[in-house]
Design a protein around this motif. Structure first.
Motif, PDB file in Angstrom:
ATOM      1  N   LEU A 185       0.836  -1.195   0.000  1.00  0.00           N
ATOM      2  CA  LEU A 185       0.000   0.000   0.000  1.00  0.00           C
ATOM      3  C   LEU A 185       0.873   1.248   0.000  1.00  0.00           C
ATOM      4  N   ASP A 186       0.360   2.294  -0.633  1.00  0.00           N
ATOM      5  CA  ASP A 186       1.034   3.594  -0.629  1.00  0.00           C
ATOM      6  C   ASP A 186       0.761   4.303   0.697  1.00  0.00           C
ATOM      7  N   TRP A 187       1.672   5.172   1.194  1.00  0.00           N
ATOM      8  CA  TRP A 187       2.937   5.401   0.522  1.00  0.00           C
ATOM      9  C   TRP A 187       4.069   4.682   1.238  1.00  0.00           C
ATOM     10  N   ARG A 188       4.052   4.668   2.557  1.00  0.00           N
ATOM     11  CA  ARG A 188       5.234   4.290   3.307  1.00  0.00           C
ATOM     12  C   ARG A 188       5.600   2.817   3.108  1.00  0.00           C
ATOM     13  N   GLU A 189       4.638   1.920   3.154  1.00  0.00           N
ATOM     14  CA  GLU A 189       4.946   0.498   3.027  1.00  0.00           C
ATOM     15  C   GLU A 189       5.560   0.197   1.662  1.00  0.00           C
ATOM     16  N   ALA A 190       4.920   0.676   0.606  1.00  0.00           N
ATOM     17  CA  ALA A 190       5.426   0.394  -0.736  1.00  0.00           C
ATOM     18  C   ALA A 190       6.753   1.095  -0.989  1.00  0.00           C
ATOM     19  N   ARG A 191       6.927   2.305  -0.449  1.00  0.00           N
ATOM     20  CA  ARG A 191       8.183   3.020  -0.660  1.00  0.00           C
ATOM     21  C   ARG A 191       9.351   2.301   0.002  1.00  0.00           C
TER      22      ARG A 191
ATOM     23  N   VAL B 229     -10.748  -4.835   9.565  1.00  0.00           N
ATOM     24  CA  VAL B 229     -10.040  -3.931   8.652  1.00  0.00           C
ATOM     25  C   VAL B 229      -9.117  -4.717   7.722  1.00  0.00           C
ATOM     26  N   ALA B 230      -8.369  -5.672   8.282  1.00  0.00           N
ATOM     27  CA  ALA B 230      -7.378  -6.399   7.491  1.00  0.00           C
ATOM     28  C   ALA B 230      -8.019  -7.339   6.481  1.00  0.00           C
ATOM     29  N   MET B 231      -9.109  -7.990   6.846  1.00  0.00           N
ATOM     30  CA  MET B 231      -9.691  -9.026   5.995  1.00  0.00           C
ATOM     31  C   MET B 231     -10.818  -8.521   5.093  1.00  0.00           C
ATOM     32  N   ARG B 232     -11.462  -7.421   5.486  1.00  0.00           N
ATOM     33  CA  ARG B 232     -12.590  -6.930   4.695  1.00  0.00           C
ATOM     34  C   ARG B 232     -12.352  -5.536   4.113  1.00  0.00           C
ATOM     35  N   LEU B 233     -11.949  -4.597   4.977  1.00  0.00           N
ATOM     36  CA  LEU B 233     -11.896  -3.209   4.530  1.00  0.00           C
ATOM     37  C   LEU B 233     -10.710  -2.932   3.604  1.00  0.00           C
ATOM     38  N   LEU B 234      -9.507  -3.335   3.986  1.00  0.00           N
ATOM     39  CA  LEU B 234      -8.338  -3.044   3.160  1.00  0.00           C
ATOM     40  C   LEU B 234      -8.406  -3.696   1.775  1.00  0.00           C
ATOM     41  N   PRO B 235      -8.814  -4.975   1.653  1.00  0.00           N
ATOM     42  CA  PRO B 235      -8.958  -5.516   0.288  1.00  0.00           C
ATOM     43  C   PRO B 235      -9.962  -4.741  -0.554  1.00  0.00           C
ATOM     44  N   ALA B 236     -11.053  -4.274   0.072  1.00  0.00           N
ATOM     45  CA  ALA B 236     -12.033  -3.496  -0.686  1.00  0.00           C
ATOM     46  C   ALA B 236     -11.511  -2.116  -1.059  1.00  0.00           C
ATOM     47  N   MET B 237     -10.567  -1.587  -0.271  1.00  0.00           N
ATOM     48  CA  MET B 237     -10.033  -0.248  -0.523  1.00  0.00           C
ATOM     49  C   MET B 237      -8.715  -0.265  -1.283  1.00  0.00           C
ATOM     50  N   GLU B 238      -8.302  -1.401  -1.788  1.00  0.00           N
ATOM     51  CA  GLU B 238      -6.964  -1.477  -2.366  1.00  0.00           C
ATOM     52  C   GLU B 238      -6.767  -0.484  -3.501  1.00  0.00           C
TER      53      GLU B 238
END
Length: 548
Positions: free
Chosen positions: A26-32, A442-451
């Motif tokens: 995910l942007d920004w910090r993790e992917a950077r 958040v990890a299993m439902r929200l973040l995949p939907a917000m990718e």
């Protein structure tokens, strides 16, 4: 408490290891961080972090070591990277729990680890900011050594100080000056207020600072020789040296706000825990007469008065550490919320002492606990309402936001109901539920939907599917880290679009371009022909045009 280790393990599994492979970087910090590690390994660069083959003076190169090790020994998948950061978070919990057990007892140590594990900023940092976890680990190893020097036995003090200053030197090398120096600032604040005998003499600060400089100076000197003033102006603000500075008055506001939000749900209990740190807990205690000698922290270990003095002294030291760890947030230019992580172990230890006393005598701390659960119910209700309102505006993720709102609402009211029924110990344990159950949602439902809101991976995949190999991709704005990380095409930096459309064509005759949705009118105006939209996401649009 016999099942406390099992409950703590379950809590860590829910908060840190659930849904790690549900979405890409995910942007920004993790992917950077992942892209910097990839480029440093690919370019065999041993001194300077690189991003887009250019120097990235955000934080020291050793800060990327965990990510680089993942890239060296496994496939660079988000799962492995997040597992590594989750393991570092577990190490921070172990350090915090050991400090609590050392100074307040084994039960308080387990509680401190559980409180920190269920604070909102820890899973957030485990997802996005491994550098801050590293900095917190090293800083709190240093704090543990300083606390032992002040309140522990004299035997073995020098060896513990060597370990502590070595950890602070590692923090200086990995994260920068502010993460390494705030523990000494916390000790200085405590000594200035408490004025114990031989305070600074016990910790030997000059020798410790020399040791820290000896470890860190080679890298800092080499970077100064290579980049000069550009490096020196950013180094004081590591590990957030890239962000632009906001107004001066924003710093204190951010520090308080980050503490309240990052320590949720336990921030509702923190005011009571701070007040409890100055409470003579054990019955039969009496303050010594004026003029009486003050016993040292390591004197008379079996004396309850000496024990009470030592525990309260340690609690006051942790309060000083809490404020000192918040101070860098005031200095950082526009830090993320994970910058509050180093302060959270101090808050968790103070709450653990309060909750440990709750298990001894619940009636004596009933009032602050009741106030805390009422505040949590209010905050949870407001948060659930806000999530429901956002769900009506962002229809792509409406079901996920409504589910999260329901979880937050229910789990925020359960401690209130338990306290209302007189089950105060149960109410204290239920305070962990909002993060324990909310994080998996958040990890299993929200973040995949917000990718698509948080990542450009789908754009990179679409570009690979429709364009010829090594096709150039025009950019209107700087490339998001996920686009640079996932794309296998040549990225063309922002420039003159009219010239770029004719100059950077692929072998199929098309010019490919990626831009943010707000830039669409400008791209249409500059395009030399009809613009064909290949993929539209909330964060990025992929299109192509065939110049006439």
């Amino acid at each position: 408490m016999r099942f406390a280790p099992l409950l703590l393990a379950a809590l860590c599994a829910l908060v840190l290891f659930t849904g790690l492979d549900g979405n890409g970087f995910l942007d920004w910090r993790e992917a950077r961080d992942a892209e910097v590690a990839r480029e440093v390994i690919g370019q065999r660069e041993g001194l300077t972090p690189l991003f887009g083959i250019e120097p990235l003076l955000e934080k020291p190169l050793p800060a990327y070591a965990p990510e680089a090790l993942v890239h060296l020994f496994t496939r660079p998948l988000p799962l492995r990277s997040r597992q590594a950061r989750a393991a570092l978070a577990l190490l921070l919990l172990l350090v915090t729990g050991s400090i609590g057990a050392r100074h307040f007892g084994a039960r308080a140590g387990v509680i401190a680890a559980g409180v920190l594990a269920s604070a909102l900023a820890l899973p957030l940092a485990a997802r996005t900011d491994g550098t801050q976890i590293l900095a917190a680990i090293f800083a709190w190893v240093g704090c543990a050594a300083l606390a032992d020097a002040q309140f522990g036995r004299a035997a073995g003090r020098d060896l513990r100080l060597v370990v502590g200053y070595g950890a602070l030197a590692a923090a200086l090398v990995c994260a920068g000056p502010l993460p390494a120096l705030w523990p000494l600032g916390g000790l200085g604040l405590y000594l200035a207020l408490a004025r114990p005998e031989a305070g600074w003499t016990r910790v030997r600060p000059l020798a410790g600072l020399v040791m820290m400089l000896g470890v860190a100076l080679p890298w800092y000197a080499a970077m100064t020789e290579r980049y000069g003033a550009a490096f020196l102006t950013r180094a004081p603000f590591f590990p957030y040296g890239l962000e632009s500075r906001g107004p001066w008055y924003a710093g204190p506001v951010l520090a308080v706000s980050f503490l309240v939000v990052g320590f949720f749900p336990w921030s509702a209990l923190l005011p009571g825990a701070l007040a409890h740190a100055a409470t003579w807990w054990r019955t039969g205690m009496r303050l010594p007469l004026p003029g009486a000698g003050r016993p040292r922290g390591d004197a008379l270990p079996g004396d309850p008065l000496s024990r009470e003095r030592r525990e309260e002294g340690v609690a006051h030291f942790f309060i000083a550490c809490l404020f000192a760890a918040l101070a860098p947030i005031v200095a950082y230019p526009a830090p993320p919320m994970t910058a509050v992580l180093p302060a959270l172990p101090a808050a968790a230890l103070l709450c653990a002492r309060f909750l440990d006393h709750l298990f001894e005598d619940a009636t004596r701390v009933a009032r602050p606990l009741t106030q805390a659960v009422r505040m949590l119910a209010l905050i949870g209700t407001v948060g659930a309402v806000l999530l429901s309102l956002v769900a009506t505006r962002v229809r792509d993720i409406t079901p996920e936001l409504r589910l999260l709102a329901s979880v937050v609402f229910v789990t925020s009211w359960l401690p209130f109901l338990a306290d209302f029924l007189g089950r105060r110990r149960l109410a204290a344990g239920l305070l962990a539920l909002p993060v324990a159950f909310g994080t998996p949602v958040v990890a299993m439902r929200l973040l995949p939907a917000m990718e698509d809101y948080l990542s450009a991976r789908s754009v990179a995949v679409a570009m690979a599917a429709v364009s010829p190999p090594v096709a150039p991709l025009l950019l209107v704005d700087p490339a998001p880290p996920t686009l640079r990380l996932y794309t296998e095409r040549n990225l063309v930096p922002p420039g003159n679009l009219r010239t770029g459309f004719t100059r950077y064509r692929a072998s199929d005759g098309h010019a490919y371009i990626a831009f943010r949705p707000v830039r669409e009118k400008a791209v249409l105006h500059a395009a030399p022909g009809p613009l064909e939209i290949l993929l539209r996401t909330p964060s990025l649009v992929l299109a192509r045009v065939q110049p006439e």
